[in-house]
Design a protein around this motif. Structure first.
Motif, PDB file in Angstrom:
ATOM      1  N   ALA A  10       0.816  -1.212   0.000  1.00 51.71           N
ATOM      2  CA  ALA A  10       0.000   0.000   0.000  1.00 51.71           C
ATOM      3  C   ALA A  10       0.852   1.266   0.000  1.00 51.71           C
ATOM      4  CB  ALA A  10      -0.923   0.007   1.222  1.00 51.71           C
ATOM      5  N   VAL A  11       1.942   1.252   0.746  1.00 50.22           N
ATOM      6  CA  VAL A  11       2.766   2.454   0.881  1.00 50.22           C
ATOM      7  C   VAL A  11       3.806   2.562  -0.231  1.00 50.22           C
ATOM      8  CG1 VAL A  11       4.355   3.694   2.409  1.00 50.22           C
ATOM      9  CG2 VAL A  11       2.408   2.472   3.378  1.00 50.22           C
ATOM     10  N   PHE A  12       4.356   1.430  -0.668  1.00 57.76           N
ATOM     11  CA  PHE A  12       5.381   1.417  -1.713  1.00 57.76           C
ATOM     12  C   PHE A  12       4.964   0.501  -2.873  1.00 57.76           C
ATOM     13  CE2 PHE A  12       8.439   2.249   1.959  1.00 57.76           C
ATOM     14  CZ  PHE A  12       8.523   3.612   1.698  1.00 57.76           C
ATOM     15  N   PRO A  13       3.909   0.842  -3.590  1.00 61.74           N
ATOM     16  CA  PRO A  13       3.461  -0.039  -4.669  1.00 61.74           C
ATOM     17  C   PRO A  13       4.402  -0.069  -5.869  1.00 61.74           C
ATOM     18  CG  PRO A  13       2.216   2.015  -4.705  1.00 61.74           C
ATOM     19  CD  PRO A  13       3.052   2.043  -3.452  1.00 61.74           C
ATOM     20  N   ASP A  14       5.270   0.941  -5.972  1.00 57.04           N
ATOM     21  CA  ASP A  14       6.108   1.087  -7.165  1.00 57.04           C
ATOM     22  C   ASP A  14       7.588   0.852  -6.889  1.00 57.04           C
ATOM     23  OD1 ASP A  14       6.397   3.279  -5.542  1.00 57.04           O
ATOM     24  OD2 ASP A  14       6.286   4.762  -7.150  1.00 57.04           O
ATOM     25  N   ARG A  15       7.911   0.155  -5.804  1.00 58.96           N
ATOM     26  CA  ARG A  15       9.310  -0.037  -5.428  1.00 58.96           C
ATOM     27  C   ARG A  15       9.855  -1.400  -5.815  1.00 58.96           C
ATOM     28  NH1 ARG A  15      10.429   5.194  -5.007  1.00 58.96           N
ATOM     29  NH2 ARG A  15       9.408   6.218  -3.254  1.00 58.96           N
ATOM     30  N   GLY A  16       9.054  -2.217  -6.472  1.00 56.78           N
ATOM     31  CA  GLY A  16       9.547  -3.505  -6.932  1.00 56.78           C
ATOM     32  C   GLY A  16       9.510  -4.613  -5.910  1.00 56.78           C
ATOM     33  N   TYR A  17       8.928  -4.366  -4.750  1.00 58.39           N
ATOM     34  CA  TYR A  17       8.817  -5.441  -3.760  1.00 58.39           C
ATOM     35  C   TYR A  17       7.920  -6.572  -4.275  1.00 58.39           C
ATOM     36  CZ  TYR A  17      10.960  -2.389  -0.289  1.00 58.39           C
ATOM     37  OH  TYR A  17      11.837  -1.589   0.394  1.00 58.39           O
ATOM     38  N   PHE A  18       6.915  -6.205  -5.055  1.00 57.89           N
ATOM     39  CA  PHE A  18       5.969  -7.177  -5.584  1.00 57.89           C
ATOM     40  C   PHE A  18       5.753  -6.927  -7.077  1.00 57.89           C
ATOM     41  CE2 PHE A  18       4.747  -5.952  -1.248  1.00 57.89           C
ATOM     42  CZ  PHE A  18       4.863  -7.167  -0.598  1.00 57.89           C
ATOM     43  N   THR A  19       5.291  -7.964  -7.740  1.00 56.41           N
ATOM     44  CA  THR A  19       4.740  -7.835  -9.079  1.00 56.41           C
ATOM     45  C   THR A  19       3.224  -7.898  -8.950  1.00 56.41           C
ATOM     46  OG1 THR A  19       6.669  -8.935 -10.026  1.00 56.41           O
ATOM     47  CG2 THR A  19       4.674  -8.852 -11.384  1.00 56.41           C
ATOM     48  N   PHE A  20       2.535  -7.056  -9.702  1.00 54.60           N
ATOM     49  CA  PHE A  20       1.082  -7.043  -9.641  1.00 54.60           C
ATOM     50  C   PHE A  20       0.507  -7.846 -10.804  1.00 54.60           C
ATOM     51  CE2 PHE A  20       2.488  -3.476  -7.201  1.00 54.60           C
ATOM     52  CZ  PHE A  20       1.579  -3.370  -6.158  1.00 54.60           C
ATOM     53  N   SER A  21      -0.514  -8.613 -10.506  1.00 56.55           N
ATOM     54  CA  SER A  21      -1.158  -9.400 -11.552  1.00 56.55           C
ATOM     55  C   SER A  21      -1.789  -8.487 -12.595  1.00 56.55           C
ATOM     56  CB  SER A  21      -2.244 -10.290 -10.939  1.00 56.55           C
ATOM     57  OG  SER A  21      -3.383  -9.503 -10.575  1.00 56.55           O
ATOM     58  N   VAL A  22      -2.225  -9.076 -13.693  1.00 51.09           N
ATOM     59  CA  VAL A  22      -3.029  -8.333 -14.658  1.00 51.09           C
ATOM     60  C   VAL A  22      -4.341  -7.939 -13.991  1.00 51.09           C
ATOM     61  CG1 VAL A  22      -2.011  -9.531 -16.611  1.00 51.09           C
ATOM     62  CG2 VAL A  22      -4.095 -10.439 -15.542  1.00 51.09           C
ATOM     63  N   PRO A  23      -5.031  -6.922 -14.495  1.00 52.02           N
ATOM     64  CA  PRO A  23      -6.321  -6.539 -13.909  1.00 52.02           C
ATOM     65  C   PRO A  23      -7.341  -7.665 -14.032  1.00 52.02           C
ATOM     66  CG  PRO A  23      -5.492  -4.823 -15.361  1.00 52.02           C
ATOM     67  CD  PRO A  23      -4.639  -6.021 -15.593  1.00 52.02           C
ATOM     68  N   GLY A  24      -8.282  -7.656 -13.113  1.00 52.00           N
ATOM     69  CA  GLY A  24      -9.338  -8.659 -13.153  1.00 52.00           C
ATOM     70  C   GLY A  24     -10.367  -8.419 -12.064  1.00 52.00           C
ATOM     71  N   THR A  25     -11.085  -9.463 -11.734  1.00 47.92           N
ATOM     72  CA  THR A  25     -12.137  -9.395 -10.726  1.00 47.92           C
ATOM     73  C   THR A  25     -11.994 -10.568  -9.771  1.00 47.92           C
ATOM     74  OG1 THR A  25     -13.664  -8.342 -12.286  1.00 47.92           O
ATOM     75  CG2 THR A  25     -14.626  -9.357 -10.322  1.00 47.92           C
ATOM     76  N   VAL A  26     -12.054 -10.284  -8.482  1.00 44.10           N
ATOM     77  CA  VAL A  26     -12.051 -11.331  -7.464  1.00 44.10           C
ATOM     78  C   VAL A  26     -13.482 -11.560  -6.999  1.00 44.10           C
ATOM     79  CG1 VAL A  26     -11.327 -11.964  -5.126  1.00 44.10           C
ATOM     80  CG2 VAL A  26      -9.700 -10.871  -6.679  1.00 44.10           C
ATOM     81  N   THR A  27     -13.888 -12.806  -6.996  1.00 40.02           N
ATOM     82  CA  THR A  27     -15.186 -13.184  -6.448  1.00 40.02           C
ATOM     83  C   THR A  27     -14.964 -14.113  -5.262  1.00 40.02           C
ATOM     84  OG1 THR A  27     -15.347 -15.026  -8.008  1.00 40.02           O
ATOM     85  CG2 THR A  27     -16.401 -12.957  -8.642  1.00 40.02           C
ATOM     86  N   VAL A  28     -15.907 -14.078  -4.325  1.00 40.43           N
ATOM     87  CA  VAL A  28     -15.830 -14.925  -3.141  1.00 40.43           C
ATOM     88  C   VAL A  28     -17.007 -15.893  -3.183  1.00 40.43           C
ATOM     89  CG1 VAL A  28     -15.813 -15.002  -0.620  1.00 40.43           C
ATOM     90  CG2 VAL A  28     -14.734 -13.075  -1.818  1.00 40.43           C
ATOM     91  N   GLY A  29     -16.704 -17.172  -3.174  1.00 41.12           N
ATOM     92  CA  GLY A  29     -17.744 -18.182  -3.238  1.00 41.12           C
ATOM     93  C   GLY A  29     -18.494 -18.335  -1.932  1.00 41.12           C
ATOM     94  N   GLU A  30     -19.553 -19.102  -1.954  1.00 38.81           N
ATOM     95  CA  GLU A  30     -20.353 -19.326  -0.747  1.00 38.81           C
ATOM     96  C   GLU A  30     -19.547 -19.990   0.362  1.00 38.81           C
ATOM     97  OE1 GLU A  30     -23.883 -21.445  -1.749  1.00 38.81           O
ATOM     98  OE2 GLU A  30     -24.752 -19.794  -2.914  1.00 38.81           O
ATOM     99  N   ASP A  31     -18.521 -20.740  -0.018  1.00 41.81           N
ATOM    100  CA  ASP A  31     -17.672 -21.394   0.981  1.00 41.81           C
ATOM    101  C   ASP A  31     -16.491 -20.535   1.408  1.00 41.81           C
ATOM    102  OD1 ASP A  31     -16.206 -21.467  -1.347  1.00 41.81           O
ATOM    103  OD2 ASP A  31     -15.674 -23.589  -1.212  1.00 41.81           O
ATOM    104  N   GLY A  32     -16.339 -19.341   0.804  1.00 37.40           N
ATOM    105  CA  GLY A  32     -15.248 -18.445   1.148  1.00 37.40           C
ATOM    106  C   GLY A  32     -14.045 -18.521   0.234  1.00 37.40           C
ATOM    107  N   PHE A  33     -14.109 -19.338  -0.811  1.00 29.51           N
ATOM    108  CA  PHE A  33     -12.984 -19.443  -1.736  1.00 29.51           C
ATOM    109  C   PHE A  33     -12.912 -18.207  -2.632  1.00 29.51           C
ATOM    110  CE2 PHE A  33     -11.237 -20.968  -5.894  1.00 29.51           C
ATOM    111  CZ  PHE A  33      -9.940 -21.163  -5.454  1.00 29.51           C
ATOM    112  N   THR A  34     -11.721 -17.653  -2.759  1.00 32.12           N
ATOM    113  CA  THR A  34     -11.517 -16.472  -3.603  1.00 32.12           C
ATOM    114  C   THR A  34     -11.027 -16.896  -4.974  1.00 32.12           C
ATOM    115  OG1 THR A  34      -9.320 -16.242  -2.587  1.00 32.12           O
ATOM    116  CG2 THR A  34     -11.082 -14.836  -1.742  1.00 32.12           C
ATOM    117  N   ARG A  35     -11.687 -16.391  -6.002  1.00 34.55           N
ATOM    118  CA  ARG A  35     -11.347 -16.750  -7.376  1.00 34.55           C
ATOM    119  C   ARG A  35     -11.085 -15.472  -8.180  1.00 34.55           C
ATOM    120  NH1 ARG A  35     -12.259 -21.403  -9.854  1.00 34.55           N
ATOM    121  NH2 ARG A  35     -13.778 -22.002  -8.257  1.00 34.55           N
ATOM    122  N   PHE A  36      -9.952 -15.451  -8.885  1.00 33.22           N
ATOM    123  CA  PHE A  36      -9.584 -14.305  -9.709  1.00 33.22           C
ATOM    124  C   PHE A  36      -9.840 -14.624 -11.174  1.00 33.22           C
ATOM    125  CE2 PHE A  36      -6.525 -12.034 -12.380  1.00 33.22           C
ATOM    126  CZ  PHE A  36      -6.730 -10.731 -11.974  1.00 33.22           C
TER     127      PHE A  36
END
Length: 329
Positions: free
Chosen positions: A268-294
């Motif tokens: 959140a504070v250093f999104p552009d410092r190379g600590y992480f790679t960000f996935s391509v854009p998309g949508t996260v959904t949460v199933g009835e059992d709590g599973f997250t799907r991108f």
């Protein structure tokens, strides 16, 4: 190698210009990484990289808020507003909130969460007072507070309803939740803790949230575990340290605790410092059992964090530096 990483990290901090305004939403008391993440925020604030506007709590236990106040006071920020959930999940005390029971060691003004304002009231008040598209929300616990915020009506702080207030004021929501890679080498349907304890709230937020979201999945924190040697050696600059004592109460060394919540702060504070790679854009959904799907989607609202081994080493070192850094005195 560690010296090089430290220099890279320090240069990144010094290069940061405007402090990132942050509201930190936490289930403090369930896992000790929440306390470590809050310590990181205070260190980043001392360096001018962020400004902590408020802390809101999704763990429904009265000690959670008083513990946070003690931690804020230890780091020289006793007046940070704290708001608490009403009728929220996980009402047990947990393992480490008792670390700050001794007010002589850890002074604070807030004796109990019963004396703190409602989280929704504080969220609306804080957001309404900030410039448009400026606030970064960091959610490292349950989805309860932010999902409920969506449904709040206009009030004395703003005529806007919750969803419109979020759309107007929030720049980014950084979440530690879900899982977006195989866990443990075999589990492709992992139900992550922060999701499963309030699945309806997680499902609602995933559908209705209006601002960009970055998800730090379960796999990220376990790949950059916090070295227990730091807990044993780096916090001895004072006789009593709330983070060290909390860590020991939760799961003592030689345990290396995953840096789940800490990674959401760093992204959140250093999104552009190379600590992480960000996935391509998309949508996260949460199933009835709590599973997250991108699902990939052009111009999608959501991205999740990706981290290779070299990045994991940098993330681990950054977390150590920021968690163990002494407060300003």
């Amino acid at each position: 190698m560690l010296k090089h990483l430290a220099l890279v990290f320090l240069s990144a901090v010094l290069a940061h210009s405007e402090p990132v305004p942050i509201i930190f939403d936490t289930d403090m008391g369930n896992d000790v990484d929440d306390a470590m993440a809050l310590a990181m925020i205070h260190s980043l604030g001392k360096r001018g990289a962020c400004k902590l506007l408020a802390v809101t709590v999704t763990k429904d236990h009265p000690k959670a808020a008083s513990y946070i106040d003690a931690l804020n006071t230890f780091y020289g920020q006793p007046d940070i507003p704290i708001g608490v959930v009403r009728d929220g999940p996980t009402k047990d005390e947990g393992k480490y909130l008792k670390a700050t029971d001794d007010a002589a060691k850890y002074p604070r003004d807030l004796k109990s969460g019963a004396d703190a304002p409602d989280a929704l009231e504080l969220l609306r008040k804080t957001l309404a007072a900030q410039p448009d598209q400026s606030v970064t929300l960091i959610q490292v616990g349950f989805f309860t507070n932010f999902a409920r915020l969506l449904d709040t009506p206009g009030d004395g702080h703003s005529p806007l309803n919750g969803r419109d207030l979020i759309a107007k004021k929030v720049k980014l929501l950084s979440i530690m939740a879900g899982a977006f890679q195989t866990i443990g080498g075999h589990d492709n349907h992992y139900i992550e803790y922060n999701v499963k304890y309030d699945i309806p709230a997680a499902r609602k937020l995933a559908v209705e949230w209006p601002s960009p979201i970055v998800w730090s999945g379960f796999e990220i924190g376990i790949a950059a575990a916090y070295p227990h040697q730091s807990i044993e050696r780096d916090f001895n600059y004072v006789p009593h340290h709330p983070v060290k004592e909390s860590y020991i109460l939760y799961n003592p060394p030689p345990h290396d605790r995953p840096t789940w919540d800490l990674t959401s702060v760093l992204a959140a504070v250093f999104p552009d410092r190379g600590y992480f790679t960000f996935s391509v854009p998309g949508t996260v959904t949460v199933g009835e059992d709590g599973f997250t799907r991108f699902s990939k989607k052009e111009k999608g609202r959501d991205r999740f964090l990706i981290m290779d081994q070299a990045q994991a080493a940098s993330v681990r070192e950054a977390c150590v530096h920021l968690t163990a850094e002494p407060p300003a005195r």
